[in-house]
Design an enzyme around this catalytic site. Structure first.
Site, short mmCIF file in Angstrom:
data_model
loop_
_atom_site.label_atom_id
_atom_site.label_comp_id
_atom_site.label_asym_id
_atom_site.label_seq_id
_atom_site.Cartn_x
_atom_site.Cartn_y
_atom_site.Cartn_z
N ASN A 386 0.83 -1.20 0.00
CA ASN A 386 0.00 0.00 0.00
C ASN A 386 0.87 1.26 0.00
OD1 ASN A 386 -1.88 2.12 0.54
ND2 ASN A 386 -3.29 0.63 1.41
N ASP A 387 1.56 1.49 1.10
CA ASP A 387 2.33 2.74 1.22
C ASP A 387 3.40 2.88 0.16
OD1 ASP A 387 0.83 3.40 3.48
OD2 ASP A 387 2.20 2.34 4.82
#
Length: 460
Positions: A386-387
């Site tokens: 995600n990040d």
């Protein structure tokens, strides 16, 4: 006095540690490097039994046996997702052991302590203080990663003042250990080090915790090296220097991969910043699809890039993912894995996870080498990351990850996210890429979802 033959053995062990570190630099030689290092450690531990007139040998052997059993059982049972916690624990134990040995040496100096050179006493004080910092700091990082406490930065009014005073007091006590050596100053120095370690790590949160583990690992290495100087043991001196240098280098590399400075990681929360966002799941509409739809996208794509992340490790889906990639390759697609430097929880986490599934190493491509490929990619499959693909790192000043180099997934023609829910990643902020018209979400457990996609692709 250590006899010449023992010194030569220690020197051989030190050379073996250097070779082991060299072997660990590459996937094809990592296993051999690990075995060389472990063998050298066994020889180094066994050597004192042959030249020292040891007291309490049965107790020592019992301690060695108990520690060996705990180490073997723990290493075999630990999950891939828990590797950072295990590293934190082992690192903390090393720092604590170095501090205890230095305290014992200070006690045994007794009335003759004043005859010891000031540099040796300074090394002793350094080992006690920094070893204690490493022990308590590593314990807090373990608790954060194991979710025994919040992973958010923990701050309270006056924390910078308390931390500063504790640091100054630690230096003052270290000076007293040198000028007036004795455990009367050594024990308070160790206790103060424990406090400094806790205060150092509490304000760190989110994805920065693994970076602090690496920094504390460097601390432990330096304390072991200093302890080796105090004991006149060359193998401890060399091994500690290797760990200290590699830990420092790794810390700097990880900080650069996050687009942050080490000081910002350690003290950013004290200045009102945070390494975590709000952490709330979004209720904004997204485009979702079923496994059959994703299979069609993948099955007819000529260029596919896989972006693995921590969620892949949690789901233990690496074997199913490899099977899917193998099928895509047989259909003529070109497939690579894009590896971000801090994907997962530690550097190399994804490499080891995928190697466990027998993924060929030449399919793993580092971020700098693959970022130019995304604009020519038909489909990017994001599994548990995600990040490291969040465009906020480039577009949103003030975001916790702003400035962090990311994989340029947003440049691909189509993006497929495998996610359990809309909860943000470890940094706790929304990923705008999830709401992009080119993005499709497949909700569910990654292993189960990949199995369904695999079955559907085979049926095309």
């Amino acid at each position: 006095m250590i006899p010449t033959w023992a010194q030569l053995v220690y020197l051989g062990c030190a050379v073996a540690f250097i070779l082991a570190l060299k072997g660990l630099a590459g996937p094809r030689t990592a296993r051999a490097g690990n075995l060389i290092g472990a063998g050298a450690a066994v020889v180094a531990v066994a050597t004192p039994f042959f030249y020292l007139d040891l007291d309490h040998v049965p107790l020592i052997l019992a301690a060695v046996a108990i520690g060996s059993v705990i180490g073997v059982v723990g290493a075999r049972r630990v999950q891939m997702t828990q590797m950072p916690q295990m590293v934190a624990l082992f690192n903390g134990v090393g720092g604590g052991a170095a501090a205890l040995v230095a305290l014992v040496e200070l006690y045994e100096m007794g009335p003759h302590a004043e005859e010891v050179g000031w540099f040796t006493l300074a090394a002793t004080a350094f080992t006690i203080l920094v070893g204690s910092v490493s022990f308590s700091g590593s314990a807090v990082t373990f608790a954060k990663l194991q979710e025994l406490m919040t992973s958010r930065p923990v701050v309270f009014p006056g924390l910078p003042v308390v931390f500063g005073l504790a640091g100054i007091a630690g230096i003052a006590l270290g000076v007293l250990v040198v000028t007036d050596p004795g455990v009367s100053f050594g024990i308070p120095l160790a206790l103060l080090g424990l406090l400094v370690g806790v205060l150092l790590v509490l304000p760190v949160g989110g994805a920065d915790v693994p970076i602090v583990i690496s920094l504390l690992n460097a601390f432990t290495g330096l304390t072991v090296a200093a302890g080796g100087y105090v004991l006149g043991n060359v193998v401890l001196l060399v091994a500690g220097t290797l760990v200290g240098a590699s830990g420092t280098f790794l810390t700097l590399l990880m900080a650069r991969a996050m687009g942050r400075s080490v000081s910002n990681i350690l003290f950013g929360a004290l200045r009102g910043g945070s390494t975590l966002g709000a952490g709330e799941a979004s209720d904004r509409p997204v485009r979702s699809a079923g496994p059959e739809d994703v299979a069609i996208l993948l099955g007819y794509a000529e260029r596919v890039i896989i972006v693995p992340g921590y969620g892949l490790a949690v789901a233990q889906a690496q074997h199913t993912l490899r099977e899917l990639v193998d099928v895509l390759l047989t259909r003529g697609a070109r497939v690579d894995y894009a590896i971000h430097p801090v994907a997962g929880r530690m550097p190399g986490h994804m490499n080891v996870l995928l190697a466990e599934a027998q993924v060929p190493y030449d399919q793993l491509v580092e971020m700098d080498d693959i970022n130019g490929e995304f604009k020519h990619t038909d489909v990017v499959l994001v599994v548990g990351a995600n990040d490291v693909v969040n465009p906020a790192a480039k577009t949103t000043p003030g975001a916790p990850i702003y400035g962090m180099p990311i994989l340029d997934v947003d440049e691909a023609r189509q993006v497929v996210f495998l996610k359990r829910s809309m909860r943000p990643g470890f940094a706790g902020i929304e990923n705008e890429l999830l709401f992009d018209p080119r993005t499709t979400l497949l909700f569910g457990d990654a292993k189960d979802s990949l199995a369904k996609v695999l079955s559907a692709v085979k049926g095309l």
